[in-house]
Design an enzyme around this catalytic site. Structure first.
Site, PDB file in Angstrom:
ATOM      1  N   HIS A 168      61.333  75.604  55.034  1.00 34.13           N
ATOM      2  CA  HIS A 168      62.486  76.515  54.952  1.00 34.13           C
ATOM      3  C   HIS A 168      62.123  77.958  54.416  1.00 34.13           C
ATOM      4  CE1 HIS A 168      63.560  75.220  50.736  1.00 34.13           C
ATOM      5  NE2 HIS A 168      63.901  76.385  50.657  1.00 34.13           N
ATOM      6  N   ASP A 199      60.595  69.047  55.023  1.00 34.30           N
ATOM      7  CA  ASP A 199      60.604  70.378  54.607  1.00 34.30           C
ATOM      8  C   ASP A 199      59.314  70.726  53.876  1.00 34.30           C
ATOM      9  OD1 ASP A 199      61.540  72.998  54.048  1.00 34.30           O
ATOM     10  OD2 ASP A 199      62.814  72.265  52.353  1.00 34.30           O
ATOM     11  N   SER A 251      62.644  77.445  45.613  1.00 26.32           N
ATOM     12  CA  SER A 251      62.156  76.682  46.593  1.00 26.32           C
ATOM     13  C   SER A 251      60.895  76.744  47.043  1.00 26.32           C
ATOM     14  CB  SER A 251      63.198  77.141  47.756  1.00 26.32           C
ATOM     15  OG  SER A 251      64.435  76.853  47.689  1.00 26.32           O
TER      16      SER A 251
END
Length: 247
Positions: free
Chosen positions: A66, A110, A203
């Site tokens: 992402h 992911d 992230s």
């Protein structure tokens, strides 16, 4: 509960926001995490965002898919991302290997590999991080660490300096409120009785357990309350190996 796709997580981190902040943590000793990578990303729509990642080979960084974008620049050897040091190495990403099964609805798979245009020079401030074998299944209850330059609070900006927090691996049931949580693909991380968590901006960063990168910061709650969801790296070892061997 409203779950948001990971790209929004970088701006919201955790309800289902991309996890990108270190909440309840402390500043790392400068350059004590030489594998950490700071990603500056230009999105397909133009705006820029940031993520974390980590060096696994001199020319490869592992992060979350992402965090993909139109272009990515990686900074290695950084502690304070606003104060350039001689330890910095800024490298261009020439290819983004996004996991082909990544699903923006479930947020499964992911994970992404970034190939650097040039090999990093290994120094005291820049080094690689080991990652697990396919069958290394880290058990719940283990205390691990996650680092990043993300927010230090839900309404606070990202941190200029690298922050770190200790988090506990939880039983899968602790993440049952995340509709698509899959214990085989993901890790449930962070004691719900604590305030410590990863949040927006973290992230793509690694979950370090006993010196090995076991997880990648993926998503969590919008209010940043733990636990959060991390990609389980061991499940993807065959995919990682295939790309590294071919490139």
């Amino acid at each position: 509960m409203l779950l948001l796709p990971l790209p929004l997580l970088l701006f919201f981190l955790c309800s289902r926001a991309e996890a990108g902040e270190i909440i309840g943590g402390t500043e790392c000793k400068p350059h004590s995490r030489p594998y950490m990578a700071y990603l500056e990303i230009v999105t397909s729509n133009g705006p820029s965002k940031s993520c974390g990642g980590f060096l696994i080979r001199r020319n490869f960084v592992l992060t979350a898919v992402h965090c993909a974008g139109r272009s990515i620049t990686v900074t290695l050897g950084a502690h304070n991302i606003t104060e350039k040091e001689d330890t910095w190495q800024k490298l261009e990403v020439i290819k983004q290997f996004r996991h082909p099964k990544y699903n923006t609805s479930t947020l499964h798979h992911d994970i992404m590999l970034l190939k650097l245009k040039e090999k990093a020079s290994l120094t005291l401030a820049v080094g690689t991080l080991p990652f697990p074998s396919q069958f290394n299944f880290v058990p719940p209850g283990r205390m691990c660490r996650v680092a990043g330059w993300g927010r230090t609070g839900v309404l606070k900006p990202g941190s200029d300096t690298l922050q770190e927090v200790k988090l506990r691996l939880m039983d899968p049931q602790a993440c049952s409120h995340f509709r698509y949580f899959d214990h085989n693909l993901q890790l449930c991380v962070g004691n719900p009785r604590k305030t410590k968590s990863a949040f927006k901006g973290d992230s793509g960063g690694p979950l370090l357990c006993a010196g090995v990168a076991q997880g990648i910061v993926s998503y969590g709650r919008l209010d940043a309350k733990p636990p959060a969801v991390f990609t389980r790296i061991s499940h993807y070892r065959p995919w990682i190996n295939k790309i590294l061997q071919a490139n």
